[in-house]
Design a protein around this motif. Structure first.
Motif, PDB file in Angstrom:
ATOM      1  N   LEU A 105       0.818  -1.213   0.000  1.00 29.12           N
ATOM      2  CA  LEU A 105       0.000   0.000   0.000  1.00 29.12           C
ATOM      3  C   LEU A 105       0.856   1.269   0.000  1.00 29.12           C
ATOM      4  CD1 LEU A 105      -2.834  -1.121   2.426  1.00 29.12           C
ATOM      5  CD2 LEU A 105      -2.951  -0.874  -0.064  1.00 29.12           C
ATOM      6  N   TYR A 106       1.943   1.256   0.728  1.00 31.34           N
ATOM      7  CA  TYR A 106       2.823   2.434   0.729  1.00 31.34           C
ATOM      8  C   TYR A 106       3.409   2.656  -0.669  1.00 31.34           C
ATOM      9  CZ  TYR A 106       2.715   2.966   5.815  1.00 31.34           C
ATOM     10  OH  TYR A 106       2.329   3.183   7.118  1.00 31.34           O
ATOM     11  N   LYS A 107       3.833   1.577  -1.299  1.00 26.82           N
ATOM     12  CA  LYS A 107       4.388   1.677  -2.655  1.00 26.82           C
ATOM     13  C   LYS A 107       3.342   2.267  -3.603  1.00 26.82           C
ATOM     14  CE  LYS A 107       6.543  -1.094  -6.278  1.00 26.82           C
ATOM     15  NZ  LYS A 107       6.996  -2.429  -6.668  1.00 26.82           N
ATOM     16  N   LYS A 108       2.114   1.745  -3.508  1.00 25.13           N
ATOM     17  CA  LYS A 108       1.033   2.259  -4.360  1.00 25.13           C
ATOM     18  C   LYS A 108       0.745   3.722  -4.056  1.00 25.13           C
ATOM     19  CE  LYS A 108      -1.093  -2.276  -4.929  1.00 25.13           C
ATOM     20  NZ  LYS A 108      -2.191  -3.162  -4.537  1.00 25.13           N
ATOM     21  N   ALA A 109       0.787   4.094  -2.787  1.00 23.38           N
ATOM     22  CA  ALA A 109       0.543   5.491  -2.410  1.00 23.38           C
ATOM     23  C   ALA A 109       1.640   6.398  -2.959  1.00 23.38           C
ATOM     24  CB  ALA A 109       0.450   5.614  -0.896  1.00 23.38           C
ATOM     25  N   ARG A 110       2.882   5.947  -2.879  1.00 26.94           N
ATOM     26  CA  ARG A 110       3.999   6.755  -3.391  1.00 26.94           C
ATOM     27  C   ARG A 110       3.932   6.912  -4.910  1.00 26.94           C
ATOM     28  NH1 ARG A 110       6.823   9.058   0.490  1.00 26.94           N
ATOM     29  NH2 ARG A 110       7.317   7.847   2.342  1.00 26.94           N
ATOM     30  N   LEU A 111       3.315   5.920  -5.571  1.00 30.18           N
ATOM     31  CA  LEU A 111       3.143   5.998  -7.031  1.00 30.18           C
ATOM     32  C   LEU A 111       1.866   6.739  -7.428  1.00 30.18           C
ATOM     33  CD1 LEU A 111       4.232   2.347  -7.962  1.00 30.18           C
ATOM     34  CD2 LEU A 111       5.520   4.469  -8.373  1.00 30.18           C
ATOM     35  N   GLY A 112       1.077   7.132  -6.436  1.00 27.30           N
ATOM     36  CA  GLY A 112      -0.170   7.850  -6.712  1.00 27.30           C
ATOM     37  C   GLY A 112      -1.331   6.940  -7.055  1.00 27.30           C
ATOM     38  N   LEU A 113      -1.165   5.632  -6.888  1.00 28.56           N
ATOM     39  CA  LEU A 113      -2.223   4.680  -7.208  1.00 28.56           C
ATOM     40  C   LEU A 113      -3.245   4.553  -6.081  1.00 28.56           C
ATOM     41  CD1 LEU A 113       0.057   1.911  -8.761  1.00 28.56           C
ATOM     42  CD2 LEU A 113      -1.277   3.676  -9.970  1.00 28.56           C
ATOM     43  N   VAL A 114      -2.840   4.892  -4.875  1.00 28.90           N
ATOM     44  CA  VAL A 114      -3.713   4.936  -3.703  1.00 28.90           C
ATOM     45  C   VAL A 114      -3.604   6.351  -3.154  1.00 28.90           C
ATOM     46  CG1 VAL A 114      -4.083   4.074  -1.357  1.00 28.90           C
ATOM     47  CG2 VAL A 114      -3.368   2.498  -3.154  1.00 28.90           C
ATOM     48  N   THR A 115      -4.746   6.987  -2.933  1.00 32.54           N
ATOM     49  CA  THR A 115      -4.728   8.348  -2.403  1.00 32.54           C
ATOM     50  C   THR A 115      -5.289   8.373  -0.989  1.00 32.54           C
ATOM     51  OG1 THR A 115      -6.898   8.839  -3.346  1.00 32.54           O
ATOM     52  CG2 THR A 115      -4.976   9.374  -4.699  1.00 32.54           C
ATOM     53  N   GLN A 116      -5.012   9.468  -0.306  1.00 38.01           N
ATOM     54  CA  GLN A 116      -5.447   9.667   1.082  1.00 38.01           C
ATOM     55  C   GLN A 116      -4.923   8.559   1.994  1.00 38.01           C
ATOM     56  OE1 GLN A 116      -9.729  10.023   0.761  1.00 38.01           O
ATOM     57  NE2 GLN A 116      -9.593  12.118   0.029  1.00 38.01           N
ATOM     58  N   PHE A 117      -3.680   8.141   1.746  1.00 43.33           N
ATOM     59  CA  PHE A 117      -3.083   7.067   2.529  1.00 43.33           C
ATOM     60  C   PHE A 117      -2.343   7.669   3.720  1.00 43.33           C
ATOM     61  CE2 PHE A 117      -0.063   3.681   3.564  1.00 43.33           C
ATOM     62  CZ  PHE A 117      -0.951   2.614   3.663  1.00 43.33           C
ATOM     63  N   THR A 118      -2.717   7.225   4.900  1.00 40.20           N
ATOM     64  CA  THR A 118      -2.159   7.768   6.134  1.00 40.20           C
ATOM     65  C   THR A 118      -0.647   7.580   6.180  1.00 40.20           C
ATOM     66  OG1 THR A 118      -4.216   7.250   7.261  1.00 40.20           O
ATOM     67  CG2 THR A 118      -2.311   7.713   8.660  1.00 40.20           C
ATOM     68  N   GLY A 119       0.043   8.666   6.449  1.00 40.64           N
ATOM     69  CA  GLY A 119       1.498   8.659   6.529  1.00 40.64           C
ATOM     70  C   GLY A 119       2.155   9.139   5.247  1.00 40.64           C
ATOM     71  N   ILE A 120       1.412   9.115   4.137  1.00 45.07           N
ATOM     72  CA  ILE A 120       1.963   9.565   2.853  1.00 45.07           C
ATOM     73  C   ILE A 120       1.288  10.868   2.432  1.00 45.07           C
ATOM     74  CG2 ILE A 120       2.395   8.992   0.416  1.00 45.07           C
ATOM     75  CD1 ILE A 120       3.987   7.270   2.453  1.00 45.07           C
ATOM     76  N   ASP A 121       0.020  10.812   2.043  1.00 45.25           N
ATOM     77  CA  ASP A 121      -0.671  12.046   1.661  1.00 45.25           C
ATOM     78  C   ASP A 121      -1.872  12.355   2.560  1.00 45.25           C
ATOM     79  OD1 ASP A 121      -2.208   9.994   0.626  1.00 45.25           O
ATOM     80  OD2 ASP A 121      -2.448  10.871  -1.350  1.00 45.25           O
ATOM     81  N   ALA A 122      -1.977  11.650   3.656  1.00 43.89           N
ATOM     82  CA  ALA A 122      -2.943  11.958   4.707  1.00 43.89           C
ATOM     83  C   ALA A 122      -2.187  11.905   6.032  1.00 43.89           C
ATOM     84  CB  ALA A 122      -4.105  10.964   4.700  1.00 43.89           C
TER      85      ALA A 122
END
Length: 180
Positions: free
Chosen positions: A124-141
């Motif tokens: 999930l962190y990898k996907k969040a860093r690639l912009g594939l998952v948004t509003q991910f706590t610790g990355i963009d939330a």
């Protein structure tokens, strides 16, 4: 051990170890004859909270619903161990107010973001860093680390058995006067 009507609420980043600790604590309490179960955020999002997004309002509703279920369980003699990111102080305060302050044990499962990313089996962190998952706590939330916790577990240094022993020690000390 007296755990009558206690709700144990684990908060922390994804990958910090909340679910692993909760599952082991349920096993240990069950061996001691205590009825306990894990209310896991990922599992709740597949059922009870499946209709919720990751917006701030829906995250708050996720916490509210989970706290209401935890309260009902505790009222009926089951110790719920909640493993839910619950990223803001306001959300955790809401949960505490629903359950009631004297029955709510807040456990901060503290692990550095880099370690959580290393432990990320769901990527999930990898996907969040690639912009594939948004509003991910610790990355963009945001995740607001709690300052009002009852127990802090440093999972970068403590193994699961040390963590569960800390929780059990706290419960034994803090709730030794509650009637069984």
């Amino acid at each position: 051990m007296n755990t009558n009507a206690i709700v144990i609420w684990l908060t922390g980043l994804s990958g910090a170890g909340k679910t692993t600790i909760a599952q082991e604590l349920v096993r240990q309490l069950s061996r001691q004859g205590v009825k306990a179960c894990n209310l896991d955020g990922d599992q709740l999002r597949k059922g009870l909270n499946a209709n919720l997004s990751y917006s701030e309002a829906d995250r708050t509703e996720n916490v509210r619903r989970t706290a209401e279920v935890a309260k009902l369980m505790a009222d009926n003699g089951i110790v719920p161990i909640v493993s839910l990111i619950s990223p803001t102080q306001a959300m955790r305060s809401l949960a505490r107010s629903i359950v009631s302050d004297h029955r709510f044990v807040l456990v901060y499962v503290n692990a550095p973001l880099a370690l959580c990313e290393q432990r990320d089996v769901k990527q999930l962190y990898k996907k969040a860093r690639l912009g594939l998952v948004t509003q991910f706590t610790g990355i963009d939330a945001a995740y607001e680390a709690p300052h009002d916790y009852d127990i802090e577990l440093l999972t970068a240094y403590q193994d699961v058995l040390t963590c569960t022993a800390s929780i059990q020690q706290y419960i034994t000390h803090a709730y030794s006067t509650i009637d069984q």
